[in-house]
Design a protein around this motif. Structure first.
Motif, mmCIF file in Angstrom:
data_model
loop_
_atom_site.group_PDB
_atom_site.id
_atom_site.type_symbol
_atom_site.label_atom_id
_atom_site.label_comp_id
_atom_site.label_asym_id
_atom_site.label_seq_id
_atom_site.Cartn_x
_atom_site.Cartn_y
_atom_site.Cartn_z
ATOM 1 N N LEU A 133 6.987 8.033 -2.147
ATOM 2 C CA LEU A 133 6.334 7.275 -3.294
ATOM 3 C C LEU A 133 7.427 7.304 -4.293
ATOM 4 O O LEU A 133 7.750 6.292 -4.780
ATOM 5 C CB LEU A 133 5.110 8.190 -3.969
ATOM 6 C CG LEU A 133 4.330 7.859 -5.255
ATOM 7 C CD1 LEU A 133 4.175 6.469 -5.234
ATOM 8 C CD2 LEU A 133 3.561 8.830 -5.854
ATOM 9 N N GLY A 134 8.152 8.328 -4.536
ATOM 10 C CA GLY A 134 9.431 8.386 -5.189
ATOM 11 C C GLY A 134 8.908 8.108 -6.816
ATOM 12 O O GLY A 134 7.890 8.665 -7.121
ATOM 13 N N ASP A 135 9.845 7.323 -7.442
ATOM 14 C CA ASP A 135 9.471 6.783 -8.581
ATOM 15 C C ASP A 135 8.748 5.659 -8.858
ATOM 16 O O ASP A 135 8.206 5.131 -9.981
ATOM 17 C CB ASP A 135 10.895 6.494 -9.302
ATOM 18 C CG ASP A 135 11.678 7.747 -9.965
ATOM 19 O OD1 ASP A 135 10.959 8.840 -9.676
ATOM 20 O OD2 ASP A 135 12.825 7.659 -9.925
ATOM 21 N N GLN A 136 8.148 5.107 -7.540
ATOM 22 C CA GLN A 136 7.524 3.592 -7.843
ATOM 23 C C GLN A 136 6.062 4.230 -8.283
ATOM 24 O O GLN A 136 5.640 5.100 -7.736
ATOM 25 C CB GLN A 136 7.665 2.932 -6.513
ATOM 26 C CG GLN A 136 7.102 3.452 -5.299
ATOM 27 C CD GLN A 136 7.789 2.568 -3.868
ATOM 28 O OE1 GLN A 136 8.046 1.434 -4.143
ATOM 29 N NE2 GLN A 136 7.855 3.314 -3.074
ATOM 30 N N ARG A 137 5.129 3.065 -8.465
ATOM 31 C CA ARG A 137 3.900 3.292 -8.653
ATOM 32 C C ARG A 137 3.184 3.139 -7.152
ATOM 33 O O ARG A 137 3.753 2.520 -6.280
ATOM 34 C CB ARG A 137 3.324 2.114 -9.595
ATOM 35 C CG ARG A 137 4.029 1.942 -10.653
ATOM 36 C CD ARG A 137 3.762 0.807 -11.555
ATOM 37 N NE ARG A 137 2.217 0.572 -11.708
ATOM 38 C CZ ARG A 137 1.649 -0.008 -12.975
ATOM 39 N NH1 ARG A 137 2.127 -0.424 -13.696
ATOM 40 N NH2 ARG A 137 0.334 0.331 -13.028
ATOM 41 N N PRO A 138 2.144 3.707 -7.177
ATOM 42 C CA PRO A 138 1.369 3.888 -5.851
ATOM 43 C C PRO A 138 0.943 2.384 -5.462
ATOM 44 O O PRO A 138 1.275 2.239 -4.220
ATOM 45 C CB PRO A 138 0.082 4.415 -6.161
ATOM 46 C CG PRO A 138 0.345 5.250 -7.448
ATOM 47 C CD PRO A 138 1.231 4.543 -8.177
ATOM 48 N N SER A 139 0.715 1.333 -6.323
ATOM 49 C CA SER A 139 0.673 -0.072 -5.611
ATOM 50 C C SER A 139 1.705 -0.408 -5.043
ATOM 51 O O SER A 139 1.684 -1.289 -4.302
ATOM 52 C CB SER A 139 -0.181 -0.929 -6.826
ATOM 53 O OG SER A 139 0.994 -0.754 -7.992
ATOM 54 N N GLN A 140 3.019 -0.102 -5.711
ATOM 55 C CA GLN A 140 4.202 -0.646 -5.076
ATOM 56 C C GLN A 140 4.356 -0.303 -3.815
ATOM 57 O O GLN A 140 4.870 -0.577 -2.786
ATOM 58 C CB GLN A 140 5.434 -0.279 -6.078
ATOM 59 C CG GLN A 140 5.321 -1.285 -7.298
ATOM 60 C CD GLN A 140 6.534 -0.582 -8.185
ATOM 61 O OE1 GLN A 140 6.689 0.798 -8.613
ATOM 62 N NE2 GLN A 140 7.172 -1.730 -9.032
ATOM 63 N N LEU A 141 4.013 1.029 -3.483
ATOM 64 C CA LEU A 141 4.194 1.786 -2.266
ATOM 65 C C LEU A 141 3.378 1.156 -1.200
ATOM 66 O O LEU A 141 3.844 0.770 -0.184
ATOM 67 C CB LEU A 141 3.863 3.198 -2.542
ATOM 68 C CG LEU A 141 3.879 4.055 -0.931
ATOM 69 C CD1 LEU A 141 5.323 4.120 -0.480
ATOM 70 C CD2 LEU A 141 3.192 5.425 -1.266
ATOM 71 N N LEU A 142 2.179 0.870 -1.713
ATOM 72 C CA LEU A 142 1.235 0.032 -0.912
ATOM 73 C C LEU A 142 1.622 -1.348 -0.352
ATOM 74 O O LEU A 142 1.675 -1.507 0.685
ATOM 75 C CB LEU A 142 -0.176 0.047 -1.351
ATOM 76 C CG LEU A 142 -1.229 -0.722 -0.641
ATOM 77 C CD1 LEU A 142 -1.420 -0.145 0.663
ATOM 78 C CD2 LEU A 142 -2.639 -0.927 -1.409
ATOM 79 N N ARG A 143 2.170 -2.038 -1.345
ATOM 80 C CA ARG A 143 2.925 -3.429 -1.139
ATOM 81 C C ARG A 143 4.036 -3.122 0.117
ATOM 82 O O ARG A 143 4.006 -3.954 0.891
ATOM 83 C CB ARG A 143 3.395 -4.080 -2.262
ATOM 84 C CG ARG A 143 2.320 -4.701 -2.979
ATOM 85 C CD ARG A 143 2.975 -5.829 -3.950
ATOM 86 N NE ARG A 143 3.592 -4.924 -5.173
ATOM 87 C CZ ARG A 143 2.728 -4.605 -6.263
ATOM 88 N NH1 ARG A 143 1.554 -4.629 -6.146
ATOM 89 N NH2 ARG A 143 3.372 -4.008 -7.197
ATOM 90 N N ARG A 144 4.855 -2.107 -0.152
ATOM 91 C CA ARG A 144 6.036 -1.877 0.739
ATOM 92 C C ARG A 144 5.395 -1.433 2.342
ATOM 93 O O ARG A 144 5.951 -1.967 2.910
ATOM 94 C CB ARG A 144 6.844 -0.779 -0.114
ATOM 95 C CG ARG A 144 7.896 -0.160 1.069
ATOM 96 C CD ARG A 144 9.192 -0.976 1.113
ATOM 97 N NE ARG A 144 10.283 -0.595 1.948
ATOM 98 C CZ ARG A 144 10.796 -1.402 2.908
ATOM 99 N NH1 ARG A 144 10.439 -2.368 3.321
ATOM 100 N NH2 ARG A 144 11.812 -0.604 3.744
#
Length: 188
Positions: free
Chosen positions: A112-123
């Protein structure tokens, strides 16, 4: 006195202007994300009604020397049909990570780091490339979220990943606000 000769004026058609505009917006080739580059490229030229050969020429113009070397046989070929698809297939095979490597990244390297949960899901979706059922992806994704967020999502009535991601983003945003207020007022 002789009249100066005027050069004939050439006017550009709307199609010519639009083509110049498209050429100027196409970014250089992305070796680290070749599939995404081709998706963007094809979207940008889709309403141009270009021939495959014209698309080939536009794509080649965005390649660096090292990329051109990978497709030199296609460029030098006397065949003039199917070159864009051949170029695309070759560059994807050269630069894109194998499915095994992407799965390995999905299982071992995403955080997850500094990204948003939705960004993690997209990745994670990008790495999974429709090879993993949503239920499995959901469990894997949720395992990377803070325990307080997981607890709330676990009792949520929705099971759609995108809805859960939006909820997780809101929770993450609220937690950051609480932490910043807490930090400013007193140690929490």
């Amino acid at each position: 006195m002789d009249k100066p000769t005027q050069e004939p004026r050439t006017t550009l058609s709307e199609e010519d202007i639009e083509m110049i505009s498209v050429k100027s917006r196409i970014p250089p080739f992305w070796r680290d994300k070749p599939r995404l580059w081709f998706a963007q490229f094809e979207t940008m030229v889709s309403n141009q009604k270009l021939s495959e050969e014209a698309k080939f020429g536009l794509a080649v113009a965005q390649l660096d020397k090292v990329d051109v070397e990978q497709i030199s046989d296609i460029i030098l070929s006397s065949a003039r049909t199917g070159r864009f698809e051949a170029l695309k297939t070759r560059l994807l095979s050269v630069y894109e990570e194998s499915e095994n490597k992407q799965l390995q990244k999905l299982l071992n390297e995403v955080e997850l780091g500094d990204q948003r949960p939705s960004q993690l899901l997209r990745r994670m979706r990008d790495l999974a490339r429709d090879k993993m059922p949503d239920e499995t992806l959901r469990m894997l994704w949720m395992s990377h979220l803070p325990s307080s967020t997981r607890a709330v999502l676990a009792v949520s009535e929705t099971s759609k990943l995108d809805s859960l991601a939006a909820m997780a983003d809101k929770m993450s945003e609220q937690m950051k606000e609480v932490n910043s207020v807490c930090f400013l007022t007193q140690p929490c």
